[in-house]
Design an enzyme around this catalytic site. Structure first.
Site, short mmCIF file in Angstrom:
data_model
loop_
_atom_site.label_atom_id
_atom_site.label_comp_id
_atom_site.label_asym_id
_atom_site.label_seq_id
_atom_site.Cartn_x
_atom_site.Cartn_y
_atom_site.Cartn_z
N ARG A 96 66.03 -27.55 22.04
CA ARG A 96 66.88 -28.63 22.54
C ARG A 96 66.29 -29.21 23.83
NH1 ARG A 96 71.62 -28.46 25.58
NH2 ARG A 96 71.50 -26.20 25.67
N TYR A 151 51.74 -27.71 38.81
CA TYR A 151 50.58 -27.40 39.66
C TYR A 151 49.77 -28.69 39.79
CZ TYR A 151 46.61 -24.50 41.22
OH TYR A 151 45.58 -23.95 41.94
N ARG A 204 46.95 -29.01 55.18
CA ARG A 204 45.94 -29.63 54.30
C ARG A 204 46.37 -29.33 52.86
NH1 ARG A 204 43.71 -27.84 50.17
NH2 ARG A 204 42.15 -26.35 50.82
N LYS A 222 52.14 -22.60 43.26
CA LYS A 222 51.24 -21.44 43.11
C LYS A 222 52.04 -20.24 42.59
CE LYS A 222 47.24 -23.01 44.93
NZ LYS A 222 45.87 -22.85 44.43
N GLU A 293 47.67 -20.36 51.91
CA GLU A 293 47.34 -21.51 51.06
C GLU A 293 47.34 -22.81 51.86
OE1 GLU A 293 46.72 -20.97 47.65
OE2 GLU A 293 45.91 -22.99 47.85
N ASP A 294 46.29 -23.56 51.70
CA ASP A 294 46.20 -24.92 52.22
C ASP A 294 46.49 -25.03 53.73
OD1 ASP A 294 45.52 -25.42 49.65
OD2 ASP A 294 47.06 -26.91 49.26
N ASP A 316 43.48 -18.08 49.70
CA ASP A 316 43.13 -18.56 48.37
C ASP A 316 42.03 -19.62 48.41
OD1 ASP A 316 43.42 -19.04 45.59
OD2 ASP A 316 44.78 -20.70 46.00
N ASP A 317 42.12 -20.55 49.36
CA ASP A 317 41.16 -21.66 49.40
C ASP A 317 39.77 -21.16 49.77
OD1 ASP A 317 43.02 -23.95 48.95
OD2 ASP A 317 43.99 -22.96 50.63
N ALA A 353 32.17 -29.22 53.77
CA ALA A 353 31.94 -27.96 54.50
C ALA A 353 33.23 -27.54 55.19
CB ALA A 353 30.80 -28.14 55.50
N ASN A 472 40.92 -31.78 44.64
CA ASN A 472 42.23 -32.07 44.03
C ASN A 472 43.00 -33.03 44.91
OD1 ASN A 472 41.95 -30.14 41.89
ND2 ASN A 472 42.23 -28.54 43.42
N1 LIG Z 1 39.18 -26.53 42.69
C1 LIG Z 1 39.71 -25.64 43.50
O1 LIG Z 1 40.04 -24.50 43.10
C2 LIG Z 1 39.90 -25.97 44.94
C3 LIG Z 1 39.74 -27.22 45.39
N2 LIG Z 1 39.94 -27.50 46.71
C4 LIG Z 1 39.80 -28.88 47.12
O2 LIG Z 1 38.72 -29.02 47.99
C5 LIG Z 1 38.95 -30.11 48.85
C6 LIG Z 1 38.55 -29.72 50.25
O3 LIG Z 1 39.34 -28.64 50.73
P1 LIG Z 1 39.02 -28.01 52.17
O4 LIG Z 1 37.63 -27.51 52.20
O5 LIG Z 1 40.05 -27.05 52.50
O6 LIG Z 1 39.17 -29.30 53.08
P2 LIG Z 1 38.60 -29.58 54.49
O7 LIG Z 1 39.32 -30.76 55.01
O8 LIG Z 1 38.59 -28.34 55.28
O9 LIG Z 1 37.07 -29.98 54.23
C7 LIG Z 1 36.63 -31.18 53.72
C8 LIG Z 1 35.15 -31.27 53.97
O10 LIG Z 1 34.67 -32.43 53.32
C9 LIG Z 1 33.81 -33.12 54.19
N3 LIG Z 1 33.72 -34.53 53.85
C10 LIG Z 1 34.59 -35.52 54.15
N4 LIG Z 1 34.08 -36.70 53.75
C11 LIG Z 1 32.90 -36.44 53.18
C12 LIG Z 1 31.91 -37.25 52.60
N5 LIG Z 1 32.05 -38.57 52.52
N6 LIG Z 1 30.80 -36.66 52.12
C13 LIG Z 1 30.64 -35.32 52.18
N7 LIG Z 1 31.54 -34.51 52.74
C14 LIG Z 1 32.67 -35.06 53.22
C15 LIG Z 1 34.40 -32.88 55.57
O11 LIG Z 1 33.48 -33.14 56.59
C16 LIG Z 1 34.78 -31.43 55.44
O12 LIG Z 1 33.66 -30.64 55.72
C17 LIG Z 1 40.40 -30.51 48.67
O13 LIG Z 1 40.46 -31.67 47.88
C18 LIG Z 1 41.00 -29.37 47.90
O14 LIG Z 1 42.01 -29.80 47.01
C19 LIG Z 1 40.24 -26.54 47.63
C20 LIG Z 1 40.42 -25.26 47.21
C21 LIG Z 1 40.31 -24.88 45.82
C1 LIG Z 2 43.45 -25.58 44.15
C2 LIG Z 2 43.67 -25.46 45.56
O1 LIG Z 2 43.98 -24.40 46.06
C3 LIG Z 2 43.50 -26.62 46.38
O2 LIG Z 2 43.13 -27.67 45.90
O3 LIG Z 2 43.73 -26.49 47.59
MG LIG Z 3 44.70 -24.61 48.00
#
Ligand SMILES: NC(=O)C1=CN([C@@H]2O[C@H](COP(=O)(O)OP(=O)(O)OC[C@H]3O[C@@H](n4cnc5c(N)ncnc54)[C@H](O)[C@@H]3O)[C@@H](O)[C@H]2O)C=CC1
Ligand SMILES: CC(=O)C(=O)O
Ligand SMILES: [Mg+2]
Length: 631
Positions: A96, A151, A204, A222, A293-294, A316-317, A353, A472
């Site tokens: 349903r 998610y 973040r 999560k 997380e985040d 986790d990140d 980075a 993401n």
């Molecule tokens: N697929 C997954 O399991 C996961 C994905 N993520 C994703 O990773 C992304 C980043 O997360 P965090 O590292 O925590 O963020 P953060 O904000 O700590 O790092 C972002 C990095 O990207 C760099 N950046 C920004 N503009 C850029 C450009 N034009 N060219 C190259 N580098 C650039 C920044 O200088 C910084 O070093 C988010 O979108 C998050 O959703 C995070 C954790 C897990």
């Molecule tokens: C998947 C995850 O933990 C993130 O994008 O921050």
């Molecule tokens: Mg995360």
């Protein structure tokens, strides 16, 4: 959390009132009789004692079964007349519910779109609020379809719109205004046992930046996976938001914003709040696992270093993402028909980075170094396999304000120059010169892997170049699979953080879209740690989780470009990961036991028995037989 009356009801459960002997004896006899009936009428589950009846039960999502209450239960729990008379099976209830949900899809003229996804989230959330068992039954049975709703990517949209979407509270909020109160307020949570906490400070959220208090949505999402994939009992999970303010100017001016409208605390003041929270939750629930997380990178690393040796926690990140990336990178090596031991030869360009990028880099370097013999030379040699590009371009030792976390990966200036590169070189320049095997994005910049960058990847020296667009939610993916396959070619290995459909390449071939997301590890890391009773989450336990995921894919799958499991098997892979984590904890002498199983008994278990122990402790969404018991 559920409605206020449900909460109060559960709070009352905690206060024991002695019953008169005769009333107690009568209640015990009635409960025992009902329990006997339950055993003969249900699938052999142990009955659950509840201390409430009537509307209080119907308004309690932990115990509510809606139309599935049997007539005997309706009598026993004073429900007769409070429900329509037709007793439904849980299957009929789901039919349903699904018919209603599907109607929404049929009526959406433009096919799946964000508002449509949000509408689905609302319907699922309402179910979550009124009947948790049914909610998780729907989620587990349709995980491929609804993980993207509860998610990533929809959870991102939910967080962005949380001010308007908020109806009933779920989880706990600890704010800067609660300093000095946390140790007592933690007892406001109605559950005596909590196994898993996911905590965020909202700084973040995915790649969406600072969403302040609205980030609670990610903790909830999560934990939905913890219940669905790891079988943590939903009564034992606690989503937490630590509100220390926000630096999002739009939210600071938004009249319907639900959080503290002040700039974020920083420095010692910030740490004091997080310290107080950690002390409070571990005092009340000494066996809990806390997943960070985040948190913005600035705090993600510092808090991890601060707590990892004294609390049962992980980030986790930083750590979950690292393990998932390692598994994917090893898959990319195998996809070339090479043995995993060739991993240290891979050239990897990482864009981003931050907490995730640095987490992946550290883990990948460590894995390579281990394969090369774990010497200083091995580490140096491993370091030279990475080129890291952030918002300012290629990171070299020439950079003035280099982030200490990124320093080990800064390219030597002379070496970079020899390659035709310099400090701050653009991503496309780096890809053109390096010709990497792997291009991995954790930048949160949608479309960063532009046409030029992907064209440069055609020069990759690998027979199967790999593109990991891991940011993401979907709109932040560094490129789409269409772009990767059409520009680089059919042999590319593609993974993304948020899900994409597999591509029909038009010649009978499929372009496989892997989901490279930490969801394949964190539920198993959490479950394995809970069951081990280890006081910390060790590097070895995280490594065991990553290796388990890497080994999960068959040779045939990997050669076909499938480097991660399908989300449909997330419960199975989580069980395997949890088993590997628990086994490692036992081997490292960290396991102190869980509930009835103490450290000595855990030590005696064989691999099969460990797996069985994990399986037996995974909650399934079946209605228990409810028996009323007076306090
Ligand atoms: N697929 C997954 O399991 C996961 C994905 N993520 C994703 O990773 C992304 C980043 O997360 P965090 O590292 O925590 O963020 P953060 O904000 O700590 O790092 C972002 C990095 O990207 C760099 N950046 C920004 N503009 C850029 C450009 N034009 N060219 C190259 N580098 C650039 C920044 O200088 C910084 O070093 C988010 O979108 C998050 O959703 C995070 C954790 C897990
Ligand atoms: C998947 C995850 O933990 C993130 O994008 O921050
Ligand atoms: Mg995360």
């Amino acid at each position: 959390m559920p409605n206020p009356s449900g909460q109060i009801g559960r709070l009352l459960l905690l206060r024991r009132r002695p019953a008169t002997p005769s009333a107690a004896a009568a209640a015990a006899a009635a409960a025992a009789a009902a329990a006997r009936r339950c055993f003969t009428t249900t699938e052999g589950h142990r009955p659950t004692m509840v201390h409430k009846r009537s509307l209080d039960i119907l308004h309690d999502p932990w115990f509510n079964k809606g139309t599935a209450f049997s007539m005997t239960e309706r009598d026993r729990l004073d429900l007769r007349g409070l429900l329509p008379p037709n007793v439904m099976s849980s299957e009929q209830q789901i039919d349903r519910f699904m018919a209603d949900l599907k109607r929404l899809e049929e009526q959406a003229r433009d096919g799946p779109s964000d508002p449509n996804a949000l509408a689905k989230w609302r319907i699922l959330n309402r179910l979550h609020d009124r009947n948790e068992t049914m909610y998780y039954k729907v989620l587990i049975a349709n995980i491929k379809e609804y993980a993207p709703i509860v998610y990533t990517p929809t959870v991102g949209l939910v967080c962005q719109n949380y001010g308007g979407l908020f109806r009933r509270p779920r989880g706990m909020y600890f704010s800067a205004a609660d300093r000095g109160e946390m140790m007592s307020m933690v007892y406001n949570w109605p559950a005596e046992q909590v196994d898993m906490i996911v905590v965020t400070d909202g700084s973040r959220i995915l790649g969406l930046g600072d969403l302040g208090v609205q980030g609670i949505g990610i903790s909830i999402g999560k934990l939905d996976l913890y219940v669905a994939a790891a079988g943590i009992n939903p009564q034992r999970v606690l989503p937490v938001m630590i509100d220390v303010g926000t630096n999002n100017e739009k939210l600071l001016e938004d009249p319907i914003y639900l959080g503290l409208q002040q700039h974020r605390l920083d420095g010692d003041e910030y740490i004091a709040v997080i310290d107080e929270f950690m002390e409070a939750v571990f005092t009340r629930w000494p066996n809990v696992v806390v997943q960070f997380e985040d948190f913005q990178s600035k705090w993600a690393f510092k808090l991890l270093q601060r707590y990892r040796n004294s609390y049962r926690m992980f980030n986790d990140d930083v750590q979950g993402t690292a393990g998932v990336a390692i598994a994917g990178l090893l898959g990319a090596v195998r996809a070339q028909g090479k043995p995993m031991i060739d991993f240290p030869k891979m050239k990897i360009v990482v864009a981003g980075a931050g907490s995730a990028g640095i987490g992946v880099l550290n883990a990948a370097r460590k894995t390579m170094a281990r394969m090369l013999g774990n010497t200083e030379t091995a580490f140096a040699s491993a370091s030279s396999q990475f080129w890291v590009v952030d918002a300012k371009g290629l990171i070299t030792e020439d950079r003035d304000d280099i982030d200490p976390e990124a320093r080990p990966f800064a390219r030597k200036v002379k070496e970079a120059n020899r390659q035709g590169l310099r400090e701050g070189a653009s991503l496309v320049e780096v890809v053109r010169e390096v010709k990497p095997d792997v291009l991995l994005g954790l930048s949160a910049v949608g479309g960063l892997f532009s046409k030029e960058v992907l064209e440069a990847m055609r020069g990759s020296t690998s027979t199967r170049p790999a593109v990991f667009a891991m940011s993401n939610p979907t709109k932040n993916a560094e490129c789409t699979p269409e772009e990767a396959f059409s520009i680089i070619g059919e042999n590319v290995i593609f993974a993304s953080g948020s899900p994409f459909e597999d591509l029909d390449l038009g010649n009978g071939n499929i372009g496989h879209c892997n989901q490279g997301n930490n969801m394949y590890l964190f539920p198993g890391i959490g479950l394995g740690t809970v069951l081990s009773g280890s006081r910390i989450v060790s590097d070895g336990m995280l490594q065991a989780a990553a290796e388990c995921l890497a080994a999960y894919m068959t040779e045939e799958e990997v050669l076909g470009g499938v480097i991660y499991p399908s989300i449909s098997s997330i419960r199975d892979i989580t069980k395997e990961v949890a088993t590997a984590v628990l086994k490692e904890a036992i081997e490292e002498d960290l396991a102190e036991g869980y509930r009835g199983m103490d450290a000595r008994e855990l030590k005696k278990l064989s691999q099969e028995e460990i797996a069985e122990f994990v399986q037996n402790n995974m909650w399934s969404p079946d209605y228990p037989c409810l028996v009323f018991k007076d306090n």
